[in-house]
Write a protein that holds these residues in place. Structure first.
Motif, PDB file in Angstrom:
ATOM      1  N   ALA A 165     -19.712 -20.831 -63.490  1.00 57.09           N
ATOM      2  CA  ALA A 165     -20.190 -21.924 -64.074  1.00 57.09           C
ATOM      3  C   ALA A 165     -18.438 -22.725 -64.671  1.00 57.09           C
ATOM      4  CB  ALA A 165     -20.047 -21.609 -65.553  1.00 57.09           C
ATOM      5  N   ILE A 166     -18.836 -24.227 -64.963  1.00 58.16           N
ATOM      6  CA  ILE A 166     -18.142 -25.120 -64.872  1.00 58.16           C
ATOM      7  C   ILE A 166     -17.828 -25.356 -66.372  1.00 58.16           C
ATOM      8  CG2 ILE A 166     -16.858 -27.362 -64.309  1.00 58.16           C
ATOM      9  CD1 ILE A 166     -19.046 -27.054 -61.480  1.00 58.16           C
ATOM     10  N   ILE A 167     -17.086 -25.265 -66.643  1.00 56.59           N
ATOM     11  CA  ILE A 167     -16.296 -26.055 -68.275  1.00 56.59           C
ATOM     12  C   ILE A 167     -15.793 -27.067 -68.591  1.00 56.59           C
ATOM     13  CG2 ILE A 167     -15.470 -24.923 -70.121  1.00 56.59           C
ATOM     14  CD1 ILE A 167     -16.137 -22.192 -70.069  1.00 56.59           C
ATOM     15  N   GLY A 168     -15.805 -27.881 -68.721  1.00 59.32           N
ATOM     16  CA  GLY A 168     -15.806 -29.488 -68.593  1.00 59.32           C
ATOM     17  C   GLY A 168     -14.795 -29.638 -70.166  1.00 59.32           C
ATOM     18  N   GLY A 169     -13.813 -30.801 -70.098  1.00 58.31           N
ATOM     19  CA  GLY A 169     -12.980 -31.692 -70.521  1.00 58.31           C
ATOM     20  C   GLY A 169     -14.391 -32.102 -71.637  1.00 58.31           C
ATOM     21  N   VAL A 170     -13.691 -33.613 -71.570  1.00 59.70           N
ATOM     22  CA  VAL A 170     -14.967 -34.048 -72.946  1.00 59.70           C
ATOM     23  C   VAL A 170     -15.843 -35.022 -71.678  1.00 59.70           C
ATOM     24  CG1 VAL A 170     -15.457 -36.442 -74.068  1.00 59.70           C
ATOM     25  CG2 VAL A 170     -13.126 -35.136 -73.791  1.00 59.70           C
ATOM     26  N   GLU A 171     -17.147 -34.773 -71.667  1.00 58.03           N
ATOM     27  CA  GLU A 171     -18.671 -35.237 -71.522  1.00 58.03           C
ATOM     28  C   GLU A 171     -18.513 -36.722 -71.014  1.00 58.03           C
ATOM     29  OE1 GLU A 171     -23.857 -34.554 -70.694  1.00 58.03           O
ATOM     30  OE2 GLU A 171     -22.099 -34.542 -72.431  1.00 58.03           O
ATOM     31  N   GLY A 172     -18.808 -37.583 -69.687  1.00 59.94           N
ATOM     32  CA  GLY A 172     -18.336 -38.631 -69.928  1.00 59.94           C
ATOM     33  C   GLY A 172     -16.701 -39.255 -69.205  1.00 59.94           C
ATOM     34  N   ASN A 173     -16.362 -38.154 -69.524  1.00 58.68           N
ATOM     35  CA  ASN A 173     -15.046 -39.304 -68.873  1.00 58.68           C
ATOM     36  C   ASN A 173     -14.398 -38.837 -68.060  1.00 58.68           C
ATOM     37  OD1 ASN A 173     -11.846 -37.375 -68.810  1.00 58.68           O
ATOM     38  ND2 ASN A 173     -11.675 -38.814 -70.069  1.00 58.68           N
ATOM     39  N   ALA A 174     -13.915 -39.951 -66.612  1.00 55.05           N
ATOM     40  CA  ALA A 174     -13.498 -40.378 -65.858  1.00 55.05           C
ATOM     41  C   ALA A 174     -12.818 -38.659 -64.872  1.00 55.05           C
ATOM     42  CB  ALA A 174     -12.764 -41.533 -65.519  1.00 55.05           C
ATOM     43  N   THR A 175     -12.112 -37.903 -65.338  1.00 52.34           N
ATOM     44  CA  THR A 175     -10.897 -36.935 -65.171  1.00 52.34           C
ATOM     45  C   THR A 175     -12.420 -36.114 -65.154  1.00 52.34           C
ATOM     46  OG1 THR A 175      -9.079 -38.172 -65.739  1.00 52.34           O
ATOM     47  CG2 THR A 175      -8.904 -36.158 -64.888  1.00 52.34           C
TER      48      THR A 175
END
Length: 324
Positions: A165-175
């Motif tokens: 699973a991948i848990i990201g920061g903010v969806e659509g943020n370039a980083t």
């Protein structure tokens, strides 16, 4: 400051993939003449804040470069990473006061670009890039390559057939997008199935809830969790413990003291450590080259080191040394 990354072959492969990719740019009209000494040059530096551990490392690199290179540095930063107006006011004041080059870590890329305008001095972005007319270079982490390193470590440790699973920061943020892409590529290339990609707004409590939902949806069949920062990894670790899962490989990102300590304590497995100190140092170094009309790379990748239980103690001591 050289340490061994877990796999030298892996590092070699990554370096080979990025070598020669950066463009070069020569500043044709330097603001300082060839006869101007470095001591007569002032580089203005505004970071996202000076009130956090991570930006303390960047600031330490800036100050070290100032001393080593004999360059005057005007180092500033707003009270927090949400003090947008304060940073914009700092930019206006600094540029009106006169500096020979300007290093900026923008809080809001569009508004910062508008405030800077069409300046006649070299501009270097650090940590976070922005489209600014006078920009000659971006100094920071190649987020996709860094995440690729962390994802490859996790995949090789878990083995083919594992689920991640991948848990990201903010969806659509370039980083976030770049880190997700790097993780996904590494995992899939090594025979790991990515079964869920969720976002937690870089909040550990939200990450714990997201992790709990993923575990429930997958009936506990998760061997790898790749996170976009160390706080998210800490939250995911809490959920894994509460639900009684064993031997889940959890990878964070940033390499702050808290994240490295969590590795030492056995809460997470690894972190993709950004070279924050190096960012600050090389931003000033790049600014000086641009002022003198020398050729600079349009993207200076400051690299990443995968921190595990094997090198966490050494790396933690290094981090503490930066902030002394």
């Amino acid at each position: 400051m050289k340490r061994k990354i877990l796999s030298m072959l892996l590092v070699t492969a990554i370096l080979a993939s990025v070598t020669g990719c950066g463009e070069q740019k020569t500043v044709s009209k330097p603001t300082a003449t060839e006869n101007t000494s470095s001591g007569d040059i002032t580089v203005g530096v505004i970071l996202k804040t000076l009130s956090s551990e991570y930006w303390g490392y960047v600031a330490a690199g800036v100050q070290a470069a100032s001393k080593d290179l004999g360059v005057k540095v005007d180092l500033q930063g707003p009270a927090s990473e949400t003090a947008y107006d304060e940073q914009n006011n700092m930019i206006e004041t600094m540029l009106s006061g006169g500096v020979d080059a300007f290093v900026i870590a923008p809080l809001q890329s569009d508004s910062v670009a508008s405030v800077i305008g069409d300046v006649k001095i070299p501009v270097i972005t650090v940590d976070t890039d922005a489209q600014i007319p006078g920009k000659v270079s971006f100094v920071g982490t190649g987020n996709d390559n860094a995440a690729y390193l962390g994802g490859t470590f996790a995949a090789k440790k878990a083995g083919k057939g594992a689920k991640a699973a991948i848990i990201g920061g903010v969806e659509g943020n370039a980083t976030s997008d770049a880190r997700q892409a790097g993780y996904t590529k590494a995992l899939e290339e090594n025979g790991v199935e990515v079964v869920s990609v969720q976002y937690a707004q870089s909040n550990p409590d939200t990450a714990a809830n997201v992790m709990e939902n993923i575990i429930t949806a997958q009936n506990g069949d998760i061997q790898i969790v790749c996170c976009h920062n160390d706080d998210t990894a800490a939250g995911a670790s809490n959920a894994v413990k509460q639900l009684g899962l064993k031997d889940v490989i959890i990878v964070g990102f940033d390499g702050n003291q808290s994240g490295v300590q969590n590795i030492i304590d056995g809460n997470i497995t690894a972190t993709c450590a950004q070279a924050a100190y190096t960012m600050g140092y090389q931003a000033v170094e790049t600014a000086l080259k641009a002022i003198k009309g020398e050729t600079v790379e349009t993207f200076v990748d400051t690299g990443c080191e995968v921190i595990t239980a094997d090198n966490a103690e050494e790396y933690l001591n290094t981090l503490k040394g930066y902030l002394k």
